[in-house]
Design an enzyme around this catalytic site. Structure first.
Site: not given
Length: 574
Positions: A329, A315, A304
């Site tokens: 998740k 990223d 999460s």
């Protein structure tokens, strides 16, 4: 020119004459949608009536009396099982658990309890909390709480007895190893808040280390304080440890990310069934440091919000991710009030990180025996690119830039830990050692004493191989093959039966580590566990080595030769 004008005129006429057709089609689609909604609403009403009637009939005519709360709760739980693992109903009696999940706070004594041999005992004390202040210890066995005997009580029962209104006193009686008489304590309940950063410090050289166990409403402030402290001590690079961090508040994760990326950077966004659940989270404040080299440690239990932090840093090419593939998740939950004090934690959207990929495992219902999402073929995932053009994929959590699996523990270690044999030994150790001195200098060196304790305790264990052999024997008996193969079965059984003495010796290093961690927990609590674990932490050592190798660090963040920088567009796939 005339041809072009004629073409435009014909196009306009076509639009004019077909406008009524489009309107009719739009109206038809609207009618279909309306009919579909009415049908859906009717099915809901119909089935709720059926459910209500079935329960009333059971209540009236079933031979035994039903427990309404238990029965309806079971029905709700079965219904929610058809959604995802994170959509959960909390009745009023369990609201304190929900509050603890979201804030890390509850009103109680600040101790973790467990049960063995029908006795409830303390397994861990939180430093600075009421139980700690009163003088309770891990290993203490409850005798009574507020005059009520704890014999035969479950951990849930005792937990309920210990929790209560802040600043009220709970009277606790415990038995303690090495002490003849029962001990009495007056513990003043407090709003117990668990620090999400139990430990931070300097590793080798100028490498700082911050361990984040969860994202509660204290995470950003604690992290910021730790970062400033390490910076003042000369930190020039950082290891952020998110291993086994289950997540928590997205807002806290976003604030921590904001410290390391340029203002305006997209950090995470959400998409749901309803537009009101669509949100964007960008770096809105000035960053603290956009250049410091960072390695983020993750494992299969990082989930999460911890995946959002590690995934966004990956990223944006802001950190190297090291460890194991994360849990996967990427679902957003919110809480909805339910009548009579309950709450429904319901999934309302999915998370997407800067490259546009979703970290949610494609099929969260299918996991292996370790609870991991089964490996998804690349053909079922999609390719995305980081800010500088590195290829990353969706549908399977966050894949590390440097893969380094945790070593699997030997069966004997698992059973020594799960059967509380190590715990009980350390309880005995603590009763004989008032202190262990400075943790950085501590080294457990009485393994022979531990082996003697284990043998005296009558400890036994069965391996999975033995269980499988027993199942095979039963099957062979059913099919009539056992008698003719009995000699082979007996021979194999002897080979698969564990030899305690041999297993204790051959797994000494691993078992010794677990004993040392439990000793650290007793004397130095959660921070001690982290500090002690770093002495033998291969992934942390690998992170330090990587941060010391500037060329390798830069190469890991560099795009491949064939990669080109993607367009600055949210969610764009290459």
């Amino acid at each position: 020119m005339k041809f072009k004008q004629k073409f435009i005129l014909l196009a306009l006429l076509a639009c004019f004459f077909t406008q009524g057709g489009f309107a009719a089609q739009s109206s038809s689609q609207k009618d279909t949608k309306q009919a579909s909604k009415e049908s859906h609403d009717f099915l809901i009403s119909k089935n709720l009536d059926i459910f209500n009637s079935v329960y009333k009939e059971l209540d009236l005519y079933y031979v035994d009396t039903l427990n309404p709360e238990k029965t309806i709760k079971g029905g709700i739980d079965n219904m929610l099982d058809m959604t995802d693992p994170y959509t959960t109903y909390f009745p009023e009696s369990e609201m304190s658990d929900l509050k603890f999940m979201t804030t890390g706070a509850y009103a109680g004594v600040g101790a973790v309890i467990s049960q063995k041999d029908k006795k409830v005992f303390i397994t861990e004390i939180y430093q600075g909390m009421p139980a700690y202040k009163a003088g309770l210890r891990a290993g203490d066995v409850f005798v009574s709480v507020d005059g009520n005997s704890t014999d035969g009580k479950s951990t849930s029962d005792v937990s309920s007895m210990l929790r209560g209104v802040p600043q009220t006193t709970v009277k606790v009686v415990v038995s303690r190893l090495g002490v003849k008489e029962n001990l009495k304590f007056d513990v003043v309940r407090e709003n117990v808040v668990i620090d999400p950063i139990p430990y931070y410090g300097m590793l080798s050289g100028n490498v700082g280390y911050i361990n984040i166990t969860s994202f509660t409403d204290l995470s950003y402030s604690s992290f910021s304080k730790a970062f400033s402290s390490l910076k003042s001590k000369g930190m020039t690079s950082l290891v952020i440890d998110l291993r086994s961090n289950p997540g928590g508040l997205l807002s806290e994760a976003v604030k921590i990310l904001n410290m390391f990326v340029s203002r305006g950077s997209m950090l995470v966004y959400t998409k749901g069934k309803e537009k009101k659940w669509d949100s964007e989270y960008r770096a809105t404040d000035a960053p603290v440091d956009t250049n410091m080299p960072i390695v983020v440690l993750v494992n299969r239990n990082s989930a999460s919000a911890s995946e959002i932090v590690s995934g966004a840093l990956q990223d944006l090419d802001r950190a190297v991710i090291l460890g194991e593939r994360t849990y996967g998740k990427g679902l957003v939950q919110t809480t909805r009030d339910i009548p009579y004090g309950g709450s429904l934690k319901v999934t309302i959207a999915k998370y997407y990180i800067p490259s546009g990929r979703c970290i949610q495992a494609i099929d969260y219902a299918k996991r292996d025996e370790d609870g991991l999402v089964k490996r998804i073929p690349d053909s079922l995932t999609h390719e995305f690119k980081t800010a500088d053009g590195r290829i990353v994929r969706d549908g399977c959590g966050i894949s590390p830039d440097v893969t380094m699996e945790d070593a699997k523990n030997a069966p004997i270690t698992f059973y020594l830990y799960s059967k509380n044999t190590i715990f009980d030994y350390v309880t005995d150790f603590q009763s004989k050692h008032p202190s262990i001195g400075k943790l950085s200098d501590f080294q457990f060196n009485d393994y022979d004493g531990f082996k003697a304790y284990v043998k005296k305790s009558g400890f036994t264990y069965k391996t999975k191989s033995e269980d499988e052999l027993t199942a095979l024997k039963d099957l062979a008996k059913t099919e009539g093959y056992y008698e003719r193969s009995k000699a082979a079965f007996d021979s194999l059984e002897k080979k698969l039966t564990p030899d305690l003495a041999i297993d204790l010796d051959s797994n000494k290093v691993e078992i010794n580590k677990f004993i040392s961690l439990e000793i650290a927990r007793r004397y130095y609590y959660q921070s001690g566990v982290v500090e002690e674990s770093l002495k033998t932490d291969k992934q942390a050592k690998a992170a330090v080595e990587l941060l010391g190798d500037k060329a390798r660090y830069a190469k890991l963040l560099a795009p491949s030769v064939s990669s080109s920088k993607p367009a600055d567009k949210k969610g764009a796939k290459e």
